[in-house]
Every structure is written in C-alpha cells, then in structure tokens.
Write a protein that holds these residues in place. Structure first.
Motif, PDB file in Angstrom:
ATOM      1  N   HIS A   8       0.841  -1.196   0.000  1.00  0.00           N
ATOM      2  CA  HIS A   8       0.000   0.000   0.000  1.00  0.00           C
ATOM      3  C   HIS A   8       0.878   1.248   0.000  1.00  0.00           C
ATOM      4  N   THR A   9       0.393   2.302  -0.648  1.00  0.00           N
ATOM      5  CA  THR A   9       1.141   3.549  -0.677  1.00  0.00           C
ATOM      6  C   THR A   9       0.701   4.455   0.457  1.00  0.00           C
ATOM      7  N   HIS A  10       1.596   5.324   0.885  1.00  0.00           N
ATOM      8  CA  HIS A  10       1.322   6.263   1.968  1.00  0.00           C
ATOM      9  C   HIS A  10       1.673   7.668   1.503  1.00  0.00           C
ATOM     10  N   SER A  11       0.660   8.445   1.227  1.00  0.00           N
ATOM     11  CA  SER A  11       0.889   9.781   0.700  1.00  0.00           C
ATOM     12  C   SER A  11       1.324  10.774   1.768  1.00  0.00           C
ATOM     13  N   TYR A  12       1.279  10.394   3.035  1.00  0.00           N
ATOM     14  CA  TYR A  12       1.698  11.295   4.113  1.00  0.00           C
ATOM     15  C   TYR A  12       3.215  11.264   4.331  1.00  0.00           C
ATOM     16  N   ALA A  13       3.925  10.493   3.543  1.00  0.00           N
ATOM     17  CA  ALA A  13       5.363  10.307   3.754  1.00  0.00           C
ATOM     18  C   ALA A  13       6.128  11.628   3.789  1.00  0.00           C
ATOM     19  N   SER A  14       5.741  12.590   2.973  1.00  0.00           N
ATOM     20  CA  SER A  14       6.455  13.869   2.954  1.00  0.00           C
ATOM     21  C   SER A  14       6.234  14.660   4.235  1.00  0.00           C
ATOM     22  N   LYS A  15       5.219  14.301   5.000  1.00  0.00           N
ATOM     23  CA  LYS A  15       4.903  15.001   6.245  1.00  0.00           C
ATOM     24  C   LYS A  15       5.255  14.165   7.463  1.00  0.00           C
ATOM     25  N   LYS A  16       5.916  13.053   7.248  1.00  0.00           N
ATOM     26  CA  LYS A  16       6.195  12.099   8.324  1.00  0.00           C
ATOM     27  C   LYS A  16       6.966  12.737   9.482  1.00  0.00           C
ATOM     28  N   GLU A  17       7.971  13.530   9.156  1.00  0.00           N
ATOM     29  CA  GLU A  17       8.782  14.162  10.204  1.00  0.00           C
ATOM     30  C   GLU A  17       7.919  15.099  11.058  1.00  0.00           C
ATOM     31  N   ASP A  18       7.095  15.912  10.416  1.00  0.00           N
ATOM     32  CA  ASP A  18       6.205  16.826  11.131  1.00  0.00           C
ATOM     33  C   ASP A  18       5.188  16.050  11.965  1.00  0.00           C
ATOM     34  N   LEU A  19       4.606  14.999  11.393  1.00  0.00           N
ATOM     35  CA  LEU A  19       3.629  14.190  12.122  1.00  0.00           C
ATOM     36  C   LEU A  19       4.271  13.532  13.342  1.00  0.00           C
ATOM     37  N   THR A  20       5.462  13.013  13.179  1.00  0.00           N
ATOM     38  CA  THR A  20       6.173  12.382  14.290  1.00  0.00           C
ATOM     39  C   THR A  20       6.456  13.395  15.391  1.00  0.00           C
ATOM     40  N   ARG A  21       6.876  14.590  15.005  1.00  0.00           N
ATOM     41  CA  ARG A  21       7.147  15.647  15.978  1.00  0.00           C
ATOM     42  C   ARG A  21       5.863  16.002  16.748  1.00  0.00           C
ATOM     43  N   ARG A  22       4.767  16.142  16.025  1.00  0.00           N
ATOM     44  CA  ARG A  22       3.490  16.466  16.668  1.00  0.00           C
ATOM     45  C   ARG A  22       3.054  15.370  17.636  1.00  0.00           C
ATOM     46  N   LEU A  23       3.195  14.117  17.201  1.00  0.00           N
ATOM     47  CA  LEU A  23       2.794  12.997  18.065  1.00  0.00           C
ATOM     48  C   LEU A  23       3.652  12.911  19.319  1.00  0.00           C
ATOM     49  N   LYS A  24       4.933  13.212  19.196  1.00  0.00           N
ATOM     50  CA  LYS A  24       5.794  13.221  20.382  1.00  0.00           C
ATOM     51  C   LYS A  24       5.389  14.334  21.333  1.00  0.00           C
ATOM     52  N   ARG A  25       4.982  15.480  20.781  1.00  0.00           N
ATOM     53  CA  ARG A  25       4.489  16.578  21.607  1.00  0.00           C
ATOM     54  C   ARG A  25       3.207  16.162  22.328  1.00  0.00           C
ATOM     55  N   ILE A  26       2.313  15.487  21.607  1.00  0.00           N
ATOM     56  CA  ILE A  26       1.072  15.007  22.207  1.00  0.00           C
ATOM     57  C   ILE A  26       1.373  13.993  23.311  1.00  0.00           C
ATOM     58  N   GLU A  27       2.312  13.116  23.044  1.00  0.00           N
ATOM     59  CA  GLU A  27       2.716  12.131  24.048  1.00  0.00           C
ATOM     60  C   GLU A  27       3.188  12.842  25.326  1.00  0.00           C
ATOM     61  N   GLY A  28       3.952  13.908  25.156  1.00  0.00           N
ATOM     62  CA  GLY A  28       4.403  14.698  26.304  1.00  0.00           C
ATOM     63  C   GLY A  28       3.240  15.359  27.029  1.00  0.00           C
ATOM     64  N   GLN A  29       2.262  15.834  26.271  1.00  0.00           N
ATOM     65  CA  GLN A  29       1.083  16.445  26.886  1.00  0.00           C
ATOM     66  C   GLN A  29       0.318  15.417  27.713  1.00  0.00           C
ATOM     67  N   VAL A  30       0.190  14.201  27.199  1.00  0.00           N
ATOM     68  CA  VAL A  30      -0.514  13.144  27.937  1.00  0.00           C
ATOM     69  C   VAL A  30       0.230  12.824  29.227  1.00  0.00           C
ATOM     70  N   ARG A  31       1.553  12.732  29.159  1.00  0.00           N
ATOM     71  CA  ARG A  31       2.333  12.506  30.380  1.00  0.00           C
ATOM     72  C   ARG A  31       2.141  13.663  31.359  1.00  0.00           C
ATOM     73  N   GLY A  32       2.031  14.886  30.824  1.00  0.00           N
ATOM     74  CA  GLY A  32       1.784  16.047  31.671  1.00  0.00           C
ATOM     75  C   GLY A  32       0.454  15.949  32.395  1.00  0.00           C
ATOM     76  N   VAL A  33      -0.574  15.468  31.715  1.00  0.00           N
ATOM     77  CA  VAL A  33      -1.881  15.282  32.351  1.00  0.00           C
ATOM     78  C   VAL A  33      -1.779  14.214  33.438  1.00  0.00           C
ATOM     79  N   GLN A  34      -1.043  13.152  33.173  1.00  0.00           N
ATOM     80  CA  GLN A  34      -0.849  12.123  34.197  1.00  0.00           C
ATOM     81  C   GLN A  34      -0.207  12.726  35.446  1.00  0.00           C
TER      82      GLN A  34
END
Length: 100
Positions: A8-34
């Motif tokens: 399968h193809t993944h058209s989000y590949a060009s945004k992968k770095e940005d998406l990964t950065r955002r998800l890591k930020r979200i992960e940090g926010q979740v830990r902050g709520v904990q």
C-alpha cells in the motif's frame, strides 16, 4: 509516496517528520496530564489540557486525511484504478473520524 509491507502507498510520507514531531508533543502532553492528576491539580486545568490534546490529535488526523485524499484517492481516480472503492473507503473513514 512510500509503500508498506502490503504494497500500500502512503501519501503522508512527505509530512512524516512533522507528524512524528506532533505525536511526540502530544505524548508529552498526555504525560503532563498524568502528572497533573498525580499532583491533584485543579480539575479545570486538567480538562483544558485534555481539550488541547484532543485538538492536537484531531489535527494530526486531518493532516493524514488530507494527504490520503490528495494522494491515494486522487491517484486512484486519475489512473482509473479502483476509484469508486477508494471514494467509498474515504467516506467510511470520514464517518469514523467525525464521530464524537
């Protein structure tokens, strides 16, 4: 577009770095709520952070949804390969994505 193990193809590949950065930020926010809960912080402060997390993950989803539409779906339509199936799949995922 990149391909997964199933071909399968993944058209989000060009945004992968940005998406990964955002998800890591979200992960940090979740830990902050904990931490906030562990520290018995004020309910409203916790709820504000949860709303921010919800919005952030929604934006990640919208980014992937847009990439899928502009890439995978548009490609299927322009190549006359499985276009109707891709539109059906897109509509199903939009319905799931927009459920509250």
């Amino acid at each position: 577009m990149t391909h997964d193990a199933h071909g399968h193809t993944h058209s989000y590949a060009s945004k992968k770095e940005d998406l990964t950065r955002r998800l890591k930020r979200i992960e940090g926010q979740v830990r902050g709520v904990q931490r906030m809960i562990d520290e018995d912080r004020y309910c409203v402060d916790i709820l504000v952070q949860i709303a921010a997390i919800k919005n952030a993950i929604h934006q990640v989803g919208l980014t992937i949804l847009e990439s899928h539409t502009r890439g995978c779906v548009a490609d299927a339509l322009s190549n006359h390969t499985d276009g109707e199936a891709k539109i059906d799949e897109l509509m199903d995922v939009i319905r799931q994505f927009t459920k509250s």
